[in-house]
Design a protein around this motif. Structure first.
Motif, PDB file in Angstrom:
ATOM      1  N   ASN A 189     -44.673   0.525 -24.133  1.00  0.00           N
ATOM      2  CA  ASN A 189     -45.790   1.070 -23.282  1.00  0.00           C
ATOM      3  C   ASN A 189     -45.221   0.981 -21.386  1.00  0.00           C
ATOM      4  O   ASN A 189     -46.180   1.116 -21.013  1.00  0.00           O
ATOM      5  N   ASN A 190     -44.299   0.716 -21.693  1.00  0.00           N
ATOM      6  CA  ASN A 190     -43.471   1.212 -20.104  1.00  0.00           C
ATOM      7  C   ASN A 190     -42.512   2.618 -20.144  1.00  0.00           C
ATOM      8  O   ASN A 190     -41.834   2.498 -20.183  1.00  0.00           O
ATOM      9  N   ILE A 191     -44.021   3.859 -19.980  1.00  0.00           N
ATOM     10  CA  ILE A 191     -43.042   4.818 -19.696  1.00  0.00           C
ATOM     11  C   ILE A 191     -43.769   5.782 -18.421  1.00  0.00           C
ATOM     12  O   ILE A 191     -45.017   5.032 -18.360  1.00  0.00           O
ATOM     13  N   ASP A 192     -42.450   6.579 -18.105  1.00  0.00           N
ATOM     14  CA  ASP A 192     -42.839   6.851 -17.113  1.00  0.00           C
ATOM     15  C   ASP A 192     -43.065   7.737 -17.350  1.00  0.00           C
ATOM     16  O   ASP A 192     -41.606   9.127 -17.489  1.00  0.00           O
ATOM     17  N   VAL A 193     -44.141   9.506 -16.566  1.00  0.00           N
ATOM     18  CA  VAL A 193     -44.003  10.803 -16.440  1.00  0.00           C
ATOM     19  C   VAL A 193     -43.367  11.852 -15.269  1.00  0.00           C
ATOM     20  O   VAL A 193     -44.722  10.740 -14.186  1.00  0.00           O
ATOM     21  N   SER A 194     -42.884  12.582 -14.839  1.00  0.00           N
ATOM     22  CA  SER A 194     -43.258  13.022 -13.611  1.00  0.00           C
ATOM     23  C   SER A 194     -42.120  14.483 -13.378  1.00  0.00           C
ATOM     24  O   SER A 194     -42.328  15.034 -14.808  1.00  0.00           O
TER      25      SER A 194
ATOM     26  N   LYS B  27     -45.372   7.144 -32.672  1.00  0.00           N
ATOM     27  CA  LYS B  27     -45.984   8.451 -32.615  1.00  0.00           C
ATOM     28  C   LYS B  27     -46.273   7.208 -30.760  1.00  0.00           C
ATOM     29  O   LYS B  27     -47.463   6.683 -30.751  1.00  0.00           O
ATOM     30  N   VAL B  28     -45.684   8.077 -30.354  1.00  0.00           N
ATOM     31  CA  VAL B  28     -45.911   8.024 -28.869  1.00  0.00           C
ATOM     32  C   VAL B  28     -46.847   9.294 -28.734  1.00  0.00           C
ATOM     33  O   VAL B  28     -46.478   9.761 -28.457  1.00  0.00           O
ATOM     34  N   ILE B  29     -47.749   8.926 -27.469  1.00  0.00           N
ATOM     35  CA  ILE B  29     -48.656   9.909 -27.707  1.00  0.00           C
ATOM     36  C   ILE B  29     -49.186  10.367 -26.189  1.00  0.00           C
ATOM     37  O   ILE B  29     -49.367   9.379 -25.184  1.00  0.00           O
ATOM     38  N   LEU B  30     -48.396  11.042 -25.028  1.00  0.00           N
ATOM     39  CA  LEU B  30     -48.923  10.817 -23.931  1.00  0.00           C
ATOM     40  C   LEU B  30     -50.235  12.332 -23.502  1.00  0.00           C
ATOM     41  O   LEU B  30     -50.276  13.558 -24.181  1.00  0.00           O
ATOM     42  N   LEU B  31     -50.869  11.807 -22.971  1.00  0.00           N
ATOM     43  CA  LEU B  31     -52.138  12.881 -23.011  1.00  0.00           C
ATOM     44  C   LEU B  31     -52.890  12.597 -21.287  1.00  0.00           C
ATOM     45  O   LEU B  31     -52.534  11.703 -20.413  1.00  0.00           O
ATOM     46  N   PHE B  32     -52.133  14.195 -20.494  1.00  0.00           N
ATOM     47  CA  PHE B  32     -52.291  14.411 -19.370  1.00  0.00           C
ATOM     48  C   PHE B  32     -53.610  15.007 -18.528  1.00  0.00           C
ATOM     49  O   PHE B  32     -54.644  15.372 -19.135  1.00  0.00           O
TER      50      PHE B  32
ATOM     51  N   THR C  24     -39.715  14.821 -17.179  1.00  0.00           N
ATOM     52  CA  THR C  24     -39.211  14.109 -17.002  1.00  0.00           C
ATOM     53  C   THR C  24     -40.206  12.592 -17.708  1.00  0.00           C
ATOM     54  O   THR C  24     -40.305  12.534 -17.114  1.00  0.00           O
ATOM     55  N   ILE C  25     -39.667  12.706 -18.988  1.00  0.00           N
ATOM     56  CA  ILE C  25     -39.811  10.875 -19.592  1.00  0.00           C
ATOM     57  C   ILE C  25     -39.406  10.278 -19.744  1.00  0.00           C
ATOM     58  O   ILE C  25     -38.520  10.243 -20.521  1.00  0.00           O
ATOM     59  N   GLU C  26     -38.930   9.041 -19.223  1.00  0.00           N
ATOM     60  CA  GLU C  26     -38.381   7.623 -19.012  1.00  0.00           C
ATOM     61  C   GLU C  26     -39.311   6.978 -19.913  1.00  0.00           C
ATOM     62  O   GLU C  26     -40.263   6.333 -19.297  1.00  0.00           O
ATOM     63  N   MET C  27     -38.860   6.375 -21.155  1.00  0.00           N
ATOM     64  CA  MET C  27     -39.413   5.215 -22.221  1.00  0.00           C
ATOM     65  C   MET C  27     -38.435   4.795 -21.587  1.00  0.00           C
ATOM     66  O   MET C  27     -37.117   4.612 -22.202  1.00  0.00           O
ATOM     67  N   ASN C  28     -38.767   3.451 -21.057  1.00  0.00           N
ATOM     68  CA  ASN C  28     -38.649   2.112 -20.615  1.00  0.00           C
ATOM     69  C   ASN C  28     -38.557   1.906 -21.564  1.00  0.00           C
ATOM     70  O   ASN C  28     -39.127   0.732 -22.300  1.00  0.00           O
ATOM     71  N   ASN C  29     -37.348   0.025 -21.679  1.00  0.00           N
ATOM     72  CA  ASN C  29     -37.257  -1.174 -22.421  1.00  0.00           C
ATOM     73  C   ASN C  29     -37.799  -0.458 -23.612  1.00  0.00           C
ATOM     74  O   ASN C  29     -38.228  -1.023 -24.870  1.00  0.00           O
ATOM     75  N   VAL C  30     -36.908  -0.035 -24.208  1.00  0.00           N
ATOM     76  CA  VAL C  30     -36.974   1.142 -26.224  1.00  0.00           C
ATOM     77  C   VAL C  30     -35.976   0.195 -26.262  1.00  0.00           C
ATOM     78  O   VAL C  30     -35.234  -0.705 -26.132  1.00  0.00           O
ATOM     79  N   LYS C  31     -36.646  -0.473 -28.043  1.00  0.00           N
ATOM     80  CA  LYS C  31     -35.908  -1.295 -28.529  1.00  0.00           C
ATOM     81  C   LYS C  31     -35.538  -1.337 -29.529  1.00  0.00           C
ATOM     82  O   LYS C  31     -35.756  -0.231 -30.530  1.00  0.00           O
TER      83      LYS C  31
END
Length: 161
Positions: free
Chosen positions: A82-87, A104-109, A120-127
Motif C-alpha cells: 500500500n505504498n503507491i504514489d499517483v501523479s 488486485k490493486v484498485i485506485l479510486l480517484f 504516473t503510478i509509482e508502486m513502491n516496495n513491490v516484493k
C-alpha cells in the motif's frame, strides 16, 4: 587471453543493460481510449532482487472520457504494498483511495482524472515472492465516466531475466 575475456564480459554486460526490461501494448488502437505508455522497474534486470519499484505510465487522450478508477492485476509472484504514489505529468499528486485485494490493486480517484492527462503510478516496495525467469503480466483496466463497466485497457509485460 585475460584481456579478451574482460572485453567479452564488458560487451555482454553492455548489451544486457541496453535491452528494455518491459514492454507495453494497449488493447485498443484508437486515439480516444486510455492506454499504457510503459512500465519501468527499478532496479532493472536484477534477477535476485526482492524489493523493487514498478512505475506505470498511463495516457488519457484528449478525446477520451475521464477516468475515475483504475484496476491493476499484479503477476503471481509480485506482492504490491500500500505504498503507491499517483501523479500527473507536472508531478502534482492526485488524491487517490488505494485498496489492495490479494493481487488486485484498485485506485479510486477522489475526482475523475481529466482527458489530456499522463498518469504516473509509482508502486513502491513491490516484493517478488520468489526468483523467476520469463515474463510476468500486469493486467490494467479502467472505469470511465459515463460507462458503468470495467474496460480492459492493456497488458504490461514485465520481462524477468
Amino acid at each position: 587471453m585475460k584481456k579478451a575475456l574482460i572485453c567479452a564480459a564488458a560487451f555482454t554486460l553492455t548489451v544486457a543493460v541496453s535491452m528494455p526490461g518491459t514492454y507495453a501494448k494497449y488493447t485498443r488502437e484508437s486515439g480516444n481510449f486510455p492506454h499504457i505508455v510503459n512500465l519501468s522497474e527499478f532496479p532493472q534486470g536484477i534477477k535476485h532482487w526482492r524489493i523493487l519499484r514498478h512505475t506505470l505510465k498511463l495516457e488519457i487522450p484528449q478525446q477520451s472520457k475521464a477516468v475515475y478508477q483504475l484496476n491493476i492485476e499484479a503477476p503471481e509472484n509480485i506482492v504490491v504494498r500500500n505504498n503507491i504514489d499517483v501523479s500527473d505529468q507536472s508531478g502534482k499528486k492526485i488524491d487517490t483511495k488505494i485498496t489492495i485485494n490479494d493481487k488486485k490493486v484498485i485506485l479510486l480517484f477522489a475526482e475523475p482524472v481529466a482527458p489530456g492527462t499522463m498518469l504516473t503510478i509509482e508502486m513502491n516496495n513491490v516484493k517478488k515472492t520468489r526468483v523467476t525467469s520469463g515474463e510476468k503480466l500486469y493486467n490494467i483496466s479502467a472505469f470511465l465516466v459515463g460507462i458503468n463497466a470495467e474496460l480492459p485497457i492493456g497488458v504490461v509485460r514485465l520481462r524477468v531475466n
